[in-house]
Scaffold this motif. Sequence first.
Motif: not given
Length: 125
Positions: A38-39, A92, A43-46
């Motif tokens: 999710r992103q 996200a 924010k960074e993709r996690e």
Amino acid sequence: QVQLVESGGGSVQAGGSLRLSCAASGYTYSSNCMGWFRQAPGKEREGVAAIYTGGGSTYYADSVKGRFTISQDNAKNTVYLQMNSLKPEDTAMYYCAADLTNGGSWYVPYEYNYWGQGTQVTVSS
């Protein structure tokens, strides 16, 4: 040609549930790892969760353990992400990923070779 098609996103209130689906085609589904990422904006993709489609081993980010469940339907070449007790911070774009590089870590985005287009999840308080 590999295609990953996500569906199931939407808008829910906090505490609600959604189930995301990722249908894979043109891909040797049974032999590798598929993950959900999710992103959120800015924010960074996690990594959220992953499943090894051969043996069924599953992995989760600490932030979703006990609330999210990843599963698979081999007959349909589809991976699911059941999301319960949703929180506003779960908001996200959610992406499905496939074909983890040998030796790669499930939670590292660049270790995957294929990605879906994403499905938006919005949780309101």
